[in-house]
Scaffold this motif. Structure first.
Motif, mmCIF file in Angstrom:
data_model
loop_
_atom_site.group_PDB
_atom_site.id
_atom_site.type_symbol
_atom_site.label_atom_id
_atom_site.label_comp_id
_atom_site.label_asym_id
_atom_site.label_seq_id
_atom_site.Cartn_x
_atom_site.Cartn_y
_atom_site.Cartn_z
ATOM 1 N N ALA A 1 -13.885 57.844 130.443
ATOM 2 C CA ALA A 1 -14.593 58.797 129.583
ATOM 3 C C ALA A 1 -14.285 60.226 130.009
ATOM 4 O O ALA A 1 -14.072 61.114 129.174
ATOM 5 N N ARG A 2 -14.247 60.437 131.317
ATOM 6 C CA ARG A 2 -13.934 61.774 131.840
ATOM 7 C C ARG A 2 -12.518 62.199 131.414
ATOM 8 O O ARG A 2 -12.303 63.317 130.933
ATOM 9 N N LEU A 3 -11.562 61.292 131.566
ATOM 10 C CA LEU A 3 -10.185 61.597 131.176
ATOM 11 C C LEU A 3 -10.046 61.748 129.666
ATOM 12 O O LEU A 3 -9.282 62.590 129.183
ATOM 13 N N ALA A 4 -10.784 60.926 128.923
ATOM 14 C CA ALA A 4 -10.709 60.992 127.462
ATOM 15 C C ALA A 4 -11.139 62.369 126.953
ATOM 16 O O ALA A 4 -10.547 62.908 126.006
ATOM 17 N N ARG B 1 -8.086 63.665 124.878
ATOM 18 C CA ARG B 1 -8.199 63.125 123.515
ATOM 19 C C ARG B 1 -7.412 63.962 122.516
ATOM 20 O O ARG B 1 -7.300 65.181 122.635
ATOM 21 N N THR B 2 -6.845 63.242 121.555
ATOM 22 C CA THR B 2 -6.127 63.872 120.453
ATOM 23 C C THR B 2 -6.978 63.738 119.199
ATOM 24 O O THR B 2 -7.952 62.968 119.187
ATOM 25 N N PRO B 3 -6.628 64.438 118.134
ATOM 26 C CA PRO B 3 -7.369 64.244 116.877
ATOM 27 C C PRO B 3 -7.365 62.782 116.431
ATOM 28 O O PRO B 3 -8.386 62.280 115.915
ATOM 29 N N THR C 1 -10.631 60.302 115.790
ATOM 30 C CA THR C 1 -10.771 59.526 114.554
ATOM 31 C C THR C 1 -10.990 58.049 114.882
ATOM 32 O O THR C 1 -11.849 57.385 114.275
ATOM 33 N N ALA C 2 -10.232 57.533 115.839
ATOM 34 C CA ALA C 2 -10.356 56.120 116.212
ATOM 35 C C ALA C 2 -11.722 55.828 116.832
ATOM 36 O O ALA C 2 -12.341 54.794 116.541
ATOM 37 N N ILE C 3 -12.207 56.737 117.673
ATOM 38 C CA ILE C 3 -13.513 56.545 118.307
ATOM 39 C C ILE C 3 -14.622 56.604 117.269
ATOM 40 O O ILE C 3 -15.555 55.784 117.280
ATOM 41 N N GLU C 4 -14.539 57.571 116.365
ATOM 42 C CA GLU C 4 -15.557 57.680 115.307
ATOM 43 C C GLU C 4 -15.530 56.453 114.407
ATOM 44 O O GLU C 4 -16.582 55.956 113.974
ATOM 45 N N SER C 5 -14.328 55.953 114.124
ATOM 46 C CA SER C 5 -14.213 54.749 113.298
ATOM 47 C C SER C 5 -14.820 53.547 114.015
ATOM 48 O O SER C 5 -15.487 52.707 113.399
ATOM 49 N N ALA C 6 -14.610 53.481 115.327
ATOM 50 C CA ALA C 6 -15.188 52.381 116.099
ATOM 51 C C ALA C 6 -16.711 52.465 116.129
ATOM 52 O O ALA C 6 -17.405 51.440 116.084
ATOM 53 N N ALA D 1 -8.379 56.545 124.683
ATOM 54 C CA ALA D 1 -8.254 58.001 124.578
ATOM 55 C C ALA D 1 -7.982 58.648 125.932
ATOM 56 O O ALA D 1 -7.584 59.821 125.995
ATOM 57 N N ALA D 2 -8.168 57.914 127.021
ATOM 58 C CA ALA D 2 -7.853 58.445 128.348
ATOM 59 C C ALA D 2 -6.349 58.515 128.581
ATOM 60 O O ALA D 2 -5.889 59.199 129.493
#
Length: 225
Positions: free
Chosen positions: A107-110, A114-116, A120-125, A154-155
């Protein structure tokens, strides 16, 4: 104690098991040179090729090691388990402690990397997790794990991603059992939603310490928040 002849069934497996038993009971201690193939074949009542394959299987399990020109030597009394096997045998609490270490760092690295597309992938999940609110516990847990996998992805650290993927089956089983035992979703079908939304916001904002803290708090109270 003689090895004794084998029954007519899968001979390589039988030979390997008989040799493994002799190693495990201390008949051949660690460091001992095994009898030659001809001697073993005679005692087991099989051909040398069967003994050779059995020894190869024992070598693959880390029990013996051939030394060119010297023979085959015992190197361990218990087989070396690979990582997936050890995880399957591990207690869920042990796996959860590893999960804490892996995911908090992810989470810290993400938040830094993180990229756009990651957002998007995290929000979709997260949306998928919310959509699973009306589903059974298994589907909900799968959606929850998919969300966490998106954060780990995302990390952009393949080692962290591989570690998470390796212990996911044990984690999944443990979370399903937890929900079944506690009945937590009976009164809160979308349990933990606020914490997951807070994690998305922290990662999207690039706040690494907040992302780590949110995830740490969540994992200390599974499906809490």
């Amino acid at each position: 104690m003689p090895l004794g002849p084998l029954r007519p069934s899968p001979l390589v497996e039988q030979a390997a098991e008989r040799l493994r038993a002799h190693i495990a009971d201390g008949h051949w201690p660690v460091g001992t040179r095994l009898p030659g193939e001809t001697t073993l074949a005679k005692e087991l009542g099989v051909g040398r090729s069967t003994v050779r394959e059995a020894l190869r299987a024992l070598a693959g399990a880390g029990l013996v090691r051939p030394r060119q020109g010297a023979g085959v030597f015992v190197t361990a009394t218990e087989p070396v388990e690979d990582w997936p096997t050890r995880l399957r045998r591990a207690a869920v609490t042990d796996v959860y402690e590893v999960r804490m270490a892996v995911e908090v760092q992810a989470a810290r690295l993400a938040a830094h990397r993180r990229t756009p597309d990651d957002i998007t992938a995290i929000e979709s999940a997260l949306a998928g997790r919310r959509a699973a609110t009306a589903a059974d516990d298994v589907a909900f847990v799968d959606a929850d794990i998919a969300f966490h996998a998106a954060v780990v992805a995302a990390a952009h650290n393949p080692v962290l991603a591989d570690l998470f993927a390796q212990f996911t089956p044990v984690l999944r089983e443990g979370l399903v059992e937890l929900l079944a035992l506690t009945g937590l979703r009976d009164h809160d079908p979308d349990t933990g939603d606020a914490a997951h939304e807070a994690l998305v916001r922290a990662v999207a904002a690039g706040d690494a310490e907040l992302a780590a803290e949110v995830l740490r708090a969540e994992l200390e109270d599974p499906f809490g928040g």
